[in-house]
Design an enzyme around this catalytic site. Sequence first.
Site, short mmCIF file in Angstrom:
data_model
loop_
_atom_site.label_atom_id
_atom_site.label_comp_id
_atom_site.label_asym_id
_atom_site.label_seq_id
_atom_site.Cartn_x
_atom_site.Cartn_y
_atom_site.Cartn_z
CB SER A 52 92.74 -1.52 56.32
OG SER A 52 93.06 -0.15 56.44
CE LYS A 93 90.40 1.80 54.13
NZ LYS A 93 90.65 0.51 54.85
#
Length: 242
Positions: A52, A93
């Site tokens: 990701s 993230k």
Amino acid sequence: MSSSTEHRTDGRSRTAGSVLSGLAVAAGCVLFLGGFVWAALIYRPYTVPTDSMSPTIAAGARVIAEKVNGSEIRRGDIVVFKDSAWGDLPMVKRVVGVGGDRVACCTKQGRLTVNGIPIEEPYLQGSGPASPVGFKAKVPTGQLFLLGDHRSDSLDSRVHLTDGDHGSVPRGAVAARVDARAWPLGSVGVMQRPAAFSTLPGGTSQPGPIQPITLVVVAGAVLILGGAAYGPIARRKGRKRA
């Protein structure tokens, strides 16, 4: 000069050299071990399990993250956090919005906006829009809005937009801020703060002491190797003279 005088001179030189080499090894050990202790107090290693954050951080890569308080986090930071609504494992993230921000995507040029300001994101995977699906959110006070750099393969704040906090997580959920990549060797390097976020209120965060720590460890290793190498070199020179 007589032979005895030469021997005394050589003896004194070897003794002085041995003392200096010993001091170099001792100082090197202090720096080398001290650097690792310093790093252990401030940093923690993490393995990024998914794709990701590609291409910034590949799946399976090892990163070094500085243990920080959530209040120190700024837009653009890559953070390690854990939130029960997102799962039981630590996640990695990028912060794109903080409390009070209005985050939206996408403009006609395919860019993410923060408080109406288009954000240039050169770290994204691919050349398409900043998100394959449009969205908008108001970040509550004390919260962070997080996205992966591989926007078409990241389960992030966009997936949780219908939650009570509009996809955001509390600052207190942050355990650390990623400062550098440590593995694989070809990707080793310090994380750069995105320039586009520096113009927004609060600016970007300052890097942790990863570079000074690295210099201390390297300097220690050089002193240890240099000091340890003196003995064999001096003995070889002595045999040649003999």
